[in-house]
Each structure stands twice: as structure tokens, then as C-alpha cells.
Design a protein around this motif. Structure first.
Motif, PDB file in Angstrom:
ATOM      1  N   SER A 100      40.164  43.140  -1.573  1.00 31.06           N
ATOM      2  CA  SER A 100      39.542  42.899  -2.879  1.00 31.06           C
ATOM      3  C   SER A 100      40.164  43.730  -3.990  1.00 31.06           C
ATOM      4  CB  SER A 100      38.043  43.165  -2.815  1.00 31.06           C
ATOM      5  OG  SER A 100      37.423  42.244  -1.953  1.00 31.06           O
ATOM      6  N   THR A 101      40.504  44.966  -3.691  1.00 35.57           N
ATOM      7  CA  THR A 101      41.138  45.812  -4.705  1.00 35.57           C
ATOM      8  C   THR A 101      42.487  45.228  -5.115  1.00 35.57           C
ATOM      9  OG1 THR A 101      40.043  47.741  -3.771  1.00 35.57           O
ATOM     10  CG2 THR A 101      41.894  48.153  -5.242  1.00 35.57           C
ATOM     11  N   LEU A 136      34.202  49.004  -6.310  1.00 30.72           N
ATOM     12  CA  LEU A 136      35.311  48.126  -6.681  1.00 30.72           C
ATOM     13  C   LEU A 136      35.352  47.903  -8.192  1.00 30.72           C
ATOM     14  CD1 LEU A 136      35.359  45.361  -3.938  1.00 30.72           C
ATOM     15  CD2 LEU A 136      37.284  46.749  -4.661  1.00 30.72           C
ATOM     16  N   GLN A 139      36.600  50.995  -9.938  1.00 32.91           N
ATOM     17  CA  GLN A 139      38.032  51.207  -9.706  1.00 32.91           C
ATOM     18  C   GLN A 139      38.879  50.228 -10.516  1.00 32.91           C
ATOM     19  OE1 GLN A 139      39.157  50.823  -5.607  1.00 32.91           O
ATOM     20  NE2 GLN A 139      41.086  51.872  -5.911  1.00 32.91           N
ATOM     21  N   LEU A 140      38.487  48.963 -10.556  1.00 33.12           N
ATOM     22  CA  LEU A 140      39.285  47.937 -11.227  1.00 33.12           C
ATOM     23  C   LEU A 140      39.242  48.026 -12.751  1.00 33.12           C
ATOM     24  CD1 LEU A 140      38.427  44.883  -8.965  1.00 33.12           C
ATOM     25  CD2 LEU A 140      40.597  46.146  -9.068  1.00 33.12           C
ATOM     26  N   ARG A 145      42.820  54.948 -13.028  1.00 32.71           N
ATOM     27  CA  ARG A 145      42.979  54.519 -11.625  1.00 32.71           C
ATOM     28  C   ARG A 145      43.950  53.347 -11.525  1.00 32.71           C
ATOM     29  NH1 ARG A 145      37.119  54.737  -8.616  1.00 32.71           N
ATOM     30  NH2 ARG A 145      36.545  56.820  -9.285  1.00 32.71           N
TER      31      ARG A 145
END
Length: 167
Positions: A100-101, A136, A139-140, A145
Motif C-alpha cells: 500500500s505504501t 499509511l 506517511q503518504l 517522509r
């Protein structure tokens, strides 16, 4: 490609329409040749959700030789444009999807390469579709990041593979 396959037998969906010509690959960084010259006006051309979807529908899944559209990871209904703000929601094929990342990062890089700088892009996992949804999303959408991930050559190579037109 990740060593572990998180969804070995995904469901493949029919694509919605014929895709426009593929987007040429280029640097993730801004090309100064495309910037307006001194005295030139940078006209804000409107961009709608269908155009955003055209940019991301042909991204290839990191685990399978299928597009995100074919796997129903992205759809036109999951893209919203409100002025200069773009929200893309994607649905992992399984709730524990470790790719997913990479999928979200691939979507972000494609939009960084194709949209004018004036756009703010948010990438989110569909609510309730992933066991680590909050982490997630954080992070996205964290610039630092994302920048750190794109400095990692191994990750960048995987993203580049995802952005190549499907064969």
C-alpha cells in the motif's frame, strides 16, 4: 517487487474506458524549461477529477502485472478536485496489503510529475480498507517522509517500475 506477495490471486476488473496516450516519463523534480519565463503569465488551466484519474489509472501494481484500475485499487469516483486541492483515495486489495505504501507513493510521484505546482495533493487509503490506515495516510502525506523515500534508490526503482506503461 516485494519479496512477499500479499494477494497472490487478485480479482481483475474490466477497465472503464479507453485510456488516453500514456504519460511520458521524466524526472520527479520540476523541469525549469516548463516554468513560465519572466513576463509570461502562468494561466491556471482547470483540471478535473477525470483528468487526474487518467494520470493514475495505468499505474502498475507493485505485486502484479496489472494496473491499479484493473485491480479496482483506484476508480474515477475516488478522485476529487476542489480548486487546487486534489484528493485521491485508493483501496488496497487486501486489508493487510504491504504494498500500500508503494501504491500511494507511485500515485503521489505520478501526480508530482504531471500536475502544476499550484496543486496540493492528498493521498489516502479508503476508510476501513487497511489495518494500518492512519499510519499509511500520515506517511503518504508527510513531505519529509515522501522526500526521504524518494531518496532511497531501491524504493525509487520500484516506483519507476510501477509508473512504466503496462505491457
Amino acid at each position: 517487487m516485494p519479496a512477499e506477495v500479499y494477494n497472490a490471486n487478485p480479482t481483475v476488473f474490466a477497465t472503464s474506458k479507453v485510456s488516453k496516450p500514456s504519460i511520458a516519463s521524466h524526472s520527479i523534480w520540476i523541469d525549469d524549461a516548463d516554468a513560465p519565463r519572466h513576463g509570461e503569465k502562468d494561466e491556471a488551466e482547470p483540471i478535473d477529477s477525470d483528468e487526474i484519474f487518467e494520470h493514475i489509472r495505468q499505474i502498475v501494481d507493485p505485486e502484479h502485472p496489472l494496473t491499479l484500475e484493473q485491480l479496482a485499487v483506484v476508480s474515477a469516483q475516488q478522485v476529487e478536485v476542489n480548486g487546487n486541492h486534489v484528493l485521491v483515495e485508493f483501496t488496497p486489495t487486501v486489508p493487510h496489503c504491504g504494498a500500500s505504501t508503494l501504491i500511494g507513493l507511485s500515485i503521489r510521484v505520478r501526480l508530482m510529475r504531471t500536475l502544476p505546482q499550484r496543486f496540493k495533493v492528498d493521498i489516502r487509503v479508503k476508510p476501513g480498507s487497511h489495518q494500518s490506515e492512519s499510519a499509511l495516510n500520515k506517511q503518504l502525506n508527510d513531505k519529509e517522509r515522501v522526500a526521504a523515500a524518494l531518496e532511497n534508490n531501491a524504493l525509487l526503482n520500484v516506483v519507476e517500475q510501477c509508473l512504466k506503461p503496462p505491457t
